[in-house]
Design a protein around this motif. Sequence first.
Motif, PDB file in Angstrom:
ATOM      1  N   SER A  69       0.733  -1.440  -0.243  1.00 16.35           N
ATOM      2  CA  SER A  69       0.253   0.232  -0.151  1.00 16.35           C
ATOM      3  C   SER A  69       1.003   0.931   0.226  1.00 16.35           C
ATOM      4  O   SER A  69       0.361   2.553   0.708  1.00 16.35           O
ATOM      5  CB  SER A  69      -0.642   0.344   1.368  1.00 16.35           C
ATOM      6  OG  SER A  69      -2.115  -1.062   0.823  1.00 16.35           O
ATOM      7  N   THR A  99      -5.279 -11.240  -8.510  1.00 16.07           N
ATOM      8  CA  THR A  99      -3.596 -11.724  -8.476  1.00 16.07           C
ATOM      9  C   THR A  99      -3.150 -11.994  -9.874  1.00 16.07           C
ATOM     10  O   THR A  99      -3.434 -13.509  -9.962  1.00 16.07           O
ATOM     11  CB  THR A  99      -3.131 -12.003  -7.597  1.00 16.07           C
ATOM     12  OG1 THR A  99      -3.835 -10.920  -6.301  1.00 16.07           O
ATOM     13  CG2 THR A  99      -1.657 -12.138  -7.081  1.00 16.07           C
ATOM     14  N   PRO A 132      -3.192  -6.040 -17.817  1.00 20.58           N
ATOM     15  CA  PRO A 132      -3.209  -4.893 -18.481  1.00 20.58           C
ATOM     16  C   PRO A 132      -2.245  -5.648 -19.319  1.00 20.58           C
ATOM     17  O   PRO A 132      -0.999  -6.460 -19.105  1.00 20.58           O
ATOM     18  CB  PRO A 132      -2.640  -3.525 -18.135  1.00 20.58           C
ATOM     19  CG  PRO A 132      -2.301  -3.920 -16.736  1.00 20.58           C
ATOM     20  CD  PRO A 132      -3.323  -4.673 -16.583  1.00 20.58           C
ATOM     21  N   PHE A 150       8.151  -2.129 -11.366  1.00 22.32           N
ATOM     22  CA  PHE A 150       7.725  -2.129 -12.101  1.00 22.32           C
ATOM     23  C   PHE A 150       7.543  -2.265 -12.979  1.00 22.32           C
ATOM     24  O   PHE A 150       8.221  -3.504 -12.933  1.00 22.32           O
ATOM     25  CB  PHE A 150       8.352  -0.420 -12.491  1.00 22.32           C
ATOM     26  CG  PHE A 150       7.999   0.446 -11.932  1.00 22.32           C
ATOM     27  CD1 PHE A 150       7.758   1.917 -12.904  1.00 22.32           C
ATOM     28  CD2 PHE A 150       8.776   1.462 -10.913  1.00 22.32           C
ATOM     29  CE1 PHE A 150       7.071   3.338 -12.358  1.00 22.32           C
ATOM     30  CE2 PHE A 150       8.568   2.453 -10.002  1.00 22.32           C
ATOM     31  CZ  PHE A 150       7.761   3.668 -10.798  1.00 22.32           C
ATOM     32  N   THR A 153       6.472  -2.219 -18.956  1.00 24.00           N
ATOM     33  CA  THR A 153       5.987  -1.639 -19.442  1.00 24.00           C
ATOM     34  C   THR A 153       6.549  -0.008 -18.994  1.00 24.00           C
ATOM     35  O   THR A 153       5.606   1.866 -19.218  1.00 24.00           O
ATOM     36  CB  THR A 153       4.381  -1.113 -19.753  1.00 24.00           C
ATOM     37  OG1 THR A 153       3.632  -0.903 -18.479  1.00 24.00           O
ATOM     38  CG2 THR A 153       3.879  -2.962 -20.461  1.00 24.00           C
ATOM     39  N   GLY A 154       6.681   0.199 -17.652  1.00 26.81           N
ATOM     40  CA  GLY A 154       6.950   0.858 -17.279  1.00 26.81           C
ATOM     41  C   GLY A 154       5.583   1.098 -15.956  1.00 26.81           C
ATOM     42  O   GLY A 154       5.448   2.709 -15.582  1.00 26.81           O
ATOM     43  N   ARG A 155       5.126   1.206 -15.550  1.00 21.54           N
ATOM     44  CA  ARG A 155       3.611   0.713 -14.665  1.00 21.54           C
ATOM     45  C   ARG A 155       4.182   0.851 -13.840  1.00 21.54           C
ATOM     46  O   ARG A 155       4.670  -0.951 -13.201  1.00 21.54           O
ATOM     47  CB  ARG A 155       2.393   0.010 -16.068  1.00 21.54           C
ATOM     48  CG  ARG A 155       1.338  -0.360 -14.641  1.00 21.54           C
ATOM     49  CD  ARG A 155       0.750  -1.251 -14.992  1.00 21.54           C
ATOM     50  NE  ARG A 155       0.178  -2.321 -14.709  1.00 21.54           N
ATOM     51  CZ  ARG A 155       0.052  -2.774 -13.932  1.00 21.54           C
ATOM     52  NH1 ARG A 155      -0.977  -2.759 -13.566  1.00 21.54           N
ATOM     53  NH2 ARG A 155       0.188  -3.831 -14.406  1.00 21.54           N
ATOM     54  N   SER A 156       3.986   0.855 -12.542  1.00 20.71           N
ATOM     55  CA  SER A 156       4.072   0.890 -11.695  1.00 20.71           C
ATOM     56  C   SER A 156       2.888   0.222 -10.451  1.00 20.71           C
ATOM     57  O   SER A 156       1.437   0.730 -11.329  1.00 20.71           O
ATOM     58  CB  SER A 156       3.862   2.130 -10.365  1.00 20.71           C
ATOM     59  OG  SER A 156       3.823   1.726  -9.483  1.00 20.71           O
ATOM     60  N   VAL A 157       2.660  -1.562 -11.001  1.00 27.18           N
ATOM     61  CA  VAL A 157       1.632  -2.462 -10.343  1.00 27.18           C
ATOM     62  C   VAL A 157       1.350  -2.163  -9.444  1.00 27.18           C
ATOM     63  O   VAL A 157       1.141  -1.095  -8.219  1.00 27.18           O
ATOM     64  CB  VAL A 157       1.729  -3.602 -10.425  1.00 27.18           C
ATOM     65  CG1 VAL A 157       2.363  -4.233 -11.887  1.00 27.18           C
ATOM     66  CG2 VAL A 157       2.993  -4.071  -9.235  1.00 27.18           C
ATOM     67  N   LEU A 158      -0.419  -2.348  -9.267  1.00 29.39           N
ATOM     68  CA  LEU A 158      -0.703  -1.750  -7.698  1.00 29.39           C
ATOM     69  C   LEU A 158      -0.526  -2.201  -6.409  1.00 29.39           C
ATOM     70  O   LEU A 158       0.557  -2.705  -6.583  1.00 29.39           O
ATOM     71  CB  LEU A 158      -2.084  -2.929  -7.549  1.00 29.39           C
ATOM     72  CG  LEU A 158      -3.389  -3.114  -8.926  1.00 29.39           C
ATOM     73  CD1 LEU A 158      -4.525  -4.266  -8.566  1.00 29.39           C
ATOM     74  CD2 LEU A 158      -4.094  -1.535  -8.517  1.00 29.39           C
ATOM     75  N   LYS A 159      -0.294  -1.144  -5.887  1.00 29.82           N
ATOM     76  CA  LYS A 159       0.579  -1.153  -4.069  1.00 29.82           C
ATOM     77  C   LYS A 159       0.239  -2.311  -3.349  1.00 29.82           C
ATOM     78  O   LYS A 159       0.719  -2.520  -2.575  1.00 29.82           O
ATOM     79  CB  LYS A 159      -0.203   0.257  -3.236  1.00 29.82           C
ATOM     80  CG  LYS A 159       0.270   1.193  -4.396  1.00 29.82           C
ATOM     81  CD  LYS A 159       0.605   2.669  -3.395  1.00 29.82           C
ATOM     82  CE  LYS A 159       1.065   3.549  -4.114  1.00 29.82           C
ATOM     83  NZ  LYS A 159      -0.194   4.280  -4.515  1.00 29.82           N
ATOM     84  N   VAL A 160      -0.823  -3.035  -4.042  1.00 34.45           N
ATOM     85  CA  VAL A 160      -1.006  -4.593  -3.488  1.00 34.45           C
ATOM     86  C   VAL A 160      -0.001  -5.197  -3.171  1.00 34.45           C
ATOM     87  O   VAL A 160      -0.015  -6.317  -2.139  1.00 34.45           O
ATOM     88  CB  VAL A 160      -2.669  -5.147  -3.896  1.00 34.45           C
ATOM     89  CG1 VAL A 160      -2.843  -6.804  -3.259  1.00 34.45           C
ATOM     90  CG2 VAL A 160      -3.685  -4.435  -3.702  1.00 34.45           C
TER      91      VAL A 160
END
Lengths: 572, 192
Positions: A69, A99, A132, A150, A153-160
């Motif tokens: 989180s 998940t 995604p 990360f 793709t450079g996406r910060s994945v869900l903070k879960v």
Amino acid sequence: MRENVLLSNRITLWRVALLFLATLFVQPPGSLAAQDISDLAPAEIIRLGEQMYLKGLLPSGKPMQAYVSGDIPMEGTSFTCVSCHLHSGIGSFEANIATPPTNGRILYQERKPYIKGFENVPSYHRYASYFPVRPAYTDETLAALITTGFDPTGRSVLKVMPRYDLDDRDTAIMIAYLKSLSDQFSPGVSENEIKFATVIVEGVDPAAVAAMLLPLENQINRKNSQALTYQSSPRLARMANNVMGPDLGAKKFSLARWVLKGAPETWRAQLDAYYRAEPVFALLGGISDGEWEPVHRFCEENRIPDLLPQTDYPVLSNSDWYTLYFSRGVRQEGEAAARYLHSMYDLFAGRAVVQVVRDGRVGKALGEGFREVWATTGHPAPVEIVLPEGEALSGERLRQIVAEHKPAALLLWDDATVLAALEGLPDQAGRPGMVIASSSYLGKEMWNISESLRDLLYLTYPFRLPQEEGRFDVALKGVLAGKNPSDYDQKILRRSYIVGELLSKSLVQMRGEYYRDYLLDVVGMMADSVFPLYERLGFGPGQRYASKGCFIVQLGKGANPQLERRSEWVTQ
Amino acid sequence: MTKGITLVILCMAAITGFSPNRSAVAAEAPYKRTVESLSMPDVVLVNQKGEKVRFKTLVESGKPVVVDFIYATCTTICPILSAGFTNLQRKQGVDSAKFQLISITIDPENDSPPVLTEYLERYQARPGWDFLTGSRADINKVMNSFGAFFPNKMSHRPYNFIRTNDQGKWVKLDGMIGGRDLLNEIEKVGVK
């Protein structure tokens, strides 16, 4: 302590920043995962990786550290990869949070908005749309995901998904483990077939065996005729595709009977021989009058699931994984009696609780169940009286026991021969306020309890009440088509029916990922639904004893009495 | 990994407009905050020690209270909610006993007191965090009174409820929430 938190915060940030720079200017820093771990034997790498995945412990033995989180520090011993990605690594679905898989096979493939070959199957499609798209991972980008969150793709994945504070070497071990996880489909599955077996212990009443087999074979036959029409009718094939996908749709099932003969000590060799001759994906049901442990061990050591064998004596364990039982067995009735008495203990005014136990497996299991739960309540231990095997309790002896101990409650873990001894009890001065016996131990005779005893005698009854079970008759009728229902033990039949239902539901949900661990993971994620026989069955993640409950009942008045509930299904 | 490098990189990140959130493709949904009027049912539940607990009394003890709904074998969301509770207790330090955290199981069949105890130990819970179970009927009453009835435990939601000083009013937080955010929310309702 505070310093440490700050420090690891900084390390995480550092990694995040470094990765960001790397994606801007250069290749990701190869050093993150290129760490050489070739000094470790392959088996050792897997062991250490598994220890992180299942227990949250670093190779050093210290708990893994991570942030969830965003800013909440956590330790691997609270929860770890398996808590979310599950045993198989194929992932979970709970509370609207999906998940994703974390097995090497899938991580190292590009993720598209659909699953190849299953584009038109709604359930696959829905599943694929949760995540995604991303390119295939490399060791470097996977290391970055685990430590910084990360994705490629450079996406910060869900903070879960926790950001793990792993050094390069431990990251390399983790990655090697993920590559080995759910890599090859489990044995027993081929392009056209899934093989199952059921274990039958020789000596079990053939009628009981027939009742166990009927719903299973019915389920298998239905699946196989579906697979046949799948081959021959394009229209039906399309319908099947909608429900289960082309892969499962076309597969046939087979069910072998593994009959175990002789002493339980010799079963293991027999099981090994059966398995060598024909490896199966999973065991379904199974039946024994007594011992089950050797089958349980066999499944545990070979990592073979067994869905719901019929035994009164399941192996009780908090950590074993492969056998899913209906309940904790006959001892669960003793446990329920203890919880029930605990809930009214204030009324006992310090009077004793007496437990009369018939020497033998059933009585002992009931007595043990009661004793162990009672011990956790902090009340004085029950007075225990053991009846020798084969010697019926006389009215006289019972009168003495009651006169001597003046119990508030009397537990009688005995078979139906005890009913005669109880006849005089209602009139005895200082008699207990209640007598509890086990409906399973009394058997059919419980319906013949005399009117004069019905106020005093309570029964542990670990099933839905018979008068409320009618709504399942239709479902069972399908199984019994062309058969005489009274030839079959209804409890055994219903249990086996549950196995068939559970199997078909879980295979559909597996989306063609034929891993044994995933079968059990999927059963664990099964939505609570209503099944015959048991008031509630719960297959929560990792739960191994599906029915946790038991009613305390009394037999009502009249010539055709019903059972009357005196407790809830579960009392804590 | 010296301080110097960290600083340089952070500065560069700042210059280039770096922010992890902005680069997110699938944006993280922020939690939702609402204020709800709730009335607590008068039921007796059982805590991790097997003791009977009158729910109303525990909730209305006058201490600041945060409630969540979890169960022991739950994947993904309960670990996160519980890590949030562990974090709150750490941040409260020695004052954790002044603060009442209540987790209520939505799987009372499985979650017996020994299971609850083991769970709390796993999350290094301190006194002031109670995990409650009870009969299915009583648990349903509690879920209903929070507007958090989950007929199926696999479809539950990540809720935190904070009791305010305003009679019967609770702040409901729906969604995964960071440690700082949760503390802020608690401070906002007047708890220090």
